[in-house]
Design a protein around this motif. Structure first.
Motif, PDB file in Angstrom:
ATOM      1  N   ILE A 152      34.418  50.421  -4.163  1.00 34.70           N
ATOM      2  CA  ILE A 152      35.159  51.548  -4.720  1.00 34.70           C
ATOM      3  C   ILE A 152      34.227  52.347  -5.634  1.00 34.70           C
ATOM      4  N   ALA A 153      34.646  53.549  -5.950  1.00 35.87           N
ATOM      5  CA  ALA A 153      33.902  54.395  -6.885  1.00 35.87           C
ATOM      6  C   ALA A 153      34.125  53.880  -8.305  1.00 35.87           C
ATOM      7  N   LYS A 154      33.094  53.972  -9.123  1.00 32.50           N
ATOM      8  CA  LYS A 154      33.263  53.641 -10.536  1.00 32.50           C
ATOM      9  C   LYS A 154      34.086  54.754 -11.185  1.00 32.50           C
ATOM     10  N   PRO A 155      35.078  54.394 -11.965  1.00 36.86           N
ATOM     11  CA  PRO A 155      35.922  55.407 -12.601  1.00 36.86           C
ATOM     12  C   PRO A 155      35.147  56.372 -13.493  1.00 36.86           C
ATOM     13  N   SER A 156      33.985  55.962 -13.985  1.00 35.38           N
ATOM     14  CA  SER A 156      33.208  56.836 -14.864  1.00 35.38           C
ATOM     15  C   SER A 156      32.307  57.804 -14.102  1.00 35.38           C
ATOM     16  N   ALA A 157      32.270  57.701 -12.780  1.00 38.36           N
ATOM     17  CA  ALA A 157      31.403  58.593 -11.991  1.00 38.36           C
ATOM     18  C   ALA A 157      31.931  60.028 -12.056  1.00 38.36           C
ATOM     19  N   TYR A 158      31.009  60.948 -12.049  1.00 38.83           N
ATOM     20  CA  TYR A 158      31.376  62.365 -12.055  1.00 38.83           C
ATOM     21  C   TYR A 158      31.849  62.793 -10.668  1.00 38.83           C
ATOM     22  N   ASN A 159      32.741  63.794 -10.646  1.00 29.05           N
ATOM     23  CA  ASN A 159      33.269  64.268  -9.369  1.00 29.05           C
ATOM     24  C   ASN A 159      32.178  64.744  -8.417  1.00 29.05           C
ATOM     25  N   PHE A 160      31.136  65.414  -8.933  1.00 23.81           N
ATOM     26  CA  PHE A 160      30.088  65.893  -8.032  1.00 23.81           C
ATOM     27  C   PHE A 160      29.363  64.727  -7.378  1.00 23.81           C
ATOM     28  N   GLU A 161      29.239  63.596  -8.092  1.00 26.87           N
ATOM     29  CA  GLU A 161      28.609  62.412  -7.495  1.00 26.87           C
ATOM     30  C   GLU A 161      29.506  61.831  -6.402  1.00 26.87           C
ATOM     31  N   LEU A 162      30.800  61.799  -6.673  1.00 28.88           N
ATOM     32  CA  LEU A 162      31.743  61.251  -5.703  1.00 28.88           C
ATOM     33  C   LEU A 162      31.831  62.126  -4.462  1.00 28.88           C
ATOM     34  N   LEU A 163      31.782  63.433  -4.654  1.00 30.13           N
ATOM     35  CA  LEU A 163      31.789  64.338  -3.499  1.00 30.13           C
ATOM     36  C   LEU A 163      30.543  64.133  -2.645  1.00 30.13           C
ATOM     37  N   ARG A 164      29.409  63.916  -3.289  1.00 30.42           N
ATOM     38  CA  ARG A 164      28.165  63.633  -2.567  1.00 30.42           C
ATOM     39  C   ARG A 164      28.293  62.309  -1.801  1.00 30.42           C
ATOM     40  N   ASN A 165      28.910  61.307  -2.427  1.00 32.73           N
ATOM     41  CA  ASN A 165      29.124  60.020  -1.760  1.00 32.73           C
ATOM     42  C   ASN A 165      30.019  60.176  -0.531  1.00 32.73           C
ATOM     43  N   MET A 166      31.080  60.997  -0.658  1.00 34.10           N
ATOM     44  CA  MET A 166      31.967  61.230   0.486  1.00 34.10           C
ATOM     45  C   MET A 166      31.223  61.914   1.621  1.00 34.10           C
ATOM     46  N   ASP A 167      30.455  62.950   1.289  1.00 28.37           N
ATOM     47  CA  ASP A 167      29.686  63.661   2.317  1.00 28.37           C
ATOM     48  C   ASP A 167      28.732  62.713   3.031  1.00 28.37           C
ATOM     49  N   TYR A 168      28.041  61.889   2.269  1.00 26.93           N
ATOM     50  CA  TYR A 168      27.101  60.945   2.870  1.00 26.93           C
ATOM     51  C   TYR A 168      27.834  59.928   3.745  1.00 26.93           C
ATOM     52  N   SER A 169      28.855  59.283   3.176  1.00 23.48           N
ATOM     53  CA  SER A 169      29.567  58.222   3.891  1.00 23.48           C
ATOM     54  C   SER A 169      30.210  58.734   5.170  1.00 23.48           C
ATOM     55  N   CYS A 170      30.899  59.860   5.064  1.00 23.07           N
ATOM     56  CA  CYS A 170      31.622  60.387   6.222  1.00 23.07           C
ATOM     57  C   CYS A 170      30.684  60.916   7.303  1.00 23.07           C
ATOM     58  N   GLY A 171      29.431  61.137   6.965  1.00 28.39           N
ATOM     59  CA  GLY A 171      28.461  61.603   7.951  1.00 28.39           C
ATOM     60  C   GLY A 171      27.745  60.498   8.699  1.00 28.39           C
ATOM     61  N   GLN A 172      28.048  59.239   8.391  1.00 21.10           N
ATOM     62  CA  GLN A 172      27.356  58.109   9.010  1.00 21.10           C
ATOM     63  C   GLN A 172      28.086  57.635  10.260  1.00 21.10           C
ATOM     64  N   ASN A 173      27.321  57.064  11.180  1.00 20.92           N
ATOM     65  CA  ASN A 173      27.902  56.475  12.392  1.00 20.92           C
ATOM     66  C   ASN A 173      28.831  55.328  12.006  1.00 20.92           C
ATOM     67  N   GLY A 174      29.958  55.234  12.681  1.00 22.58           N
ATOM     68  CA  GLY A 174      30.904  54.159  12.426  1.00 22.58           C
ATOM     69  C   GLY A 174      31.857  54.440  11.286  1.00 22.58           C
ATOM     70  N   VAL A 175      31.778  55.626  10.700  1.00 25.45           N
ATOM     71  CA  VAL A 175      32.654  55.974   9.579  1.00 25.45           C
ATOM     72  C   VAL A 175      33.510  57.171   9.994  1.00 25.45           C
ATOM     73  N   ASP A 176      34.818  56.958  10.062  1.00 31.58           N
ATOM     74  CA  ASP A 176      35.754  58.017  10.428  1.00 31.58           C
ATOM     75  C   ASP A 176      36.633  58.320   9.225  1.00 31.58           C
ATOM     76  N   CYS A 177      36.405  59.444   8.601  1.00 34.12           N
ATOM     77  CA  CYS A 177      37.130  59.819   7.387  1.00 34.12           C
ATOM     78  C   CYS A 177      38.358  60.680   7.677  1.00 34.12           C
ATOM     79  N   GLY A 178      38.822  60.677   8.896  1.00 34.03           N
ATOM     80  CA  GLY A 178      39.997  61.473   9.255  1.00 34.03           C
ATOM     81  C   GLY A 178      41.231  61.145   8.437  1.00 34.03           C
ATOM     82  N   GLN A 179      41.350  59.902   7.990  1.00 34.12           N
ATOM     83  CA  GLN A 179      42.539  59.479   7.241  1.00 34.12           C
ATOM     84  C   GLN A 179      42.638  60.118   5.859  1.00 34.12           C
TER      85      GLN A 179
END
Length: 144
Positions: free
Chosen positions: A51-78
């Motif tokens: 999970i994301a650390k609650p203290s992480a900044y939103n821009f860091e979390l958005l970057r994490n989402m972009d990275y994660s959802c762009g990887q093979n085997g990861v479907d972020c449709g949900q």
């Protein structure tokens, strides 16, 4: 006899030899180089989430989402609008979902949840527990 004049020149070599000996001893004792610090027992793998650390900044979390959802085997449709996990519509929730999908797809190794220090591995299902109860006891809100 030149070495005797400059004993401090031998210190790095002595340190390197001691380090090699220590690593060699660890790998012989349990069969794994580097000890068992990051090993996960097979029965523990199923009970780990990223999970994301609650203290992480939103821009860091958005970057994490972009990275994660762009990887093979990861479907972020949900977590897209209309998806079953879109609500609640929070950056923290969506990032945690995407980061956990990547964590699972990559093999659930501790390093697969690092995300430049913005991810944390938990052992309780984040869908069934409040975030505060998921964090290890040695973390305070300021550390996480």
């Amino acid at each position: 006899m030149e070495i005797a004049r400059y004993p401090s020149a031998c210190l790095p070599l002595a340190f390197a030899l001691l380090l090699c000996l220590a690593v060699s001893t660890e790998s012989q004792s349990d069969g794994h180089i580097g000890g068992n610090q990051d090993q996960i027992r097979a029965d523990d793998v199923q009970s780990r989430w990223c999970i994301a650390k609650p203290s992480a900044y939103n821009f860091e979390l958005l970057r994490n989402m972009d990275y994660s959802c762009g990887q093979n085997g990861v479907d972020c449709g949900q977590i897209q609008p209309g998806g079953s996990c879109f609500r609640p519509d929070t950056t923290f929730g969506h990032a945690s979902y995407a980061m956990n999908l990547f964590f699972k797809a990559a093999g659930k190794h501790p390093w697969d949840c690092h995300f430049n220090g913005t991810g944390i591995v938990v052992t309780q299902d984040p869908c069934k527990s409040p975030v505060e109860t998921l964090l290890p006891g040695n973390f305070s809100n300021n550390d996480v």
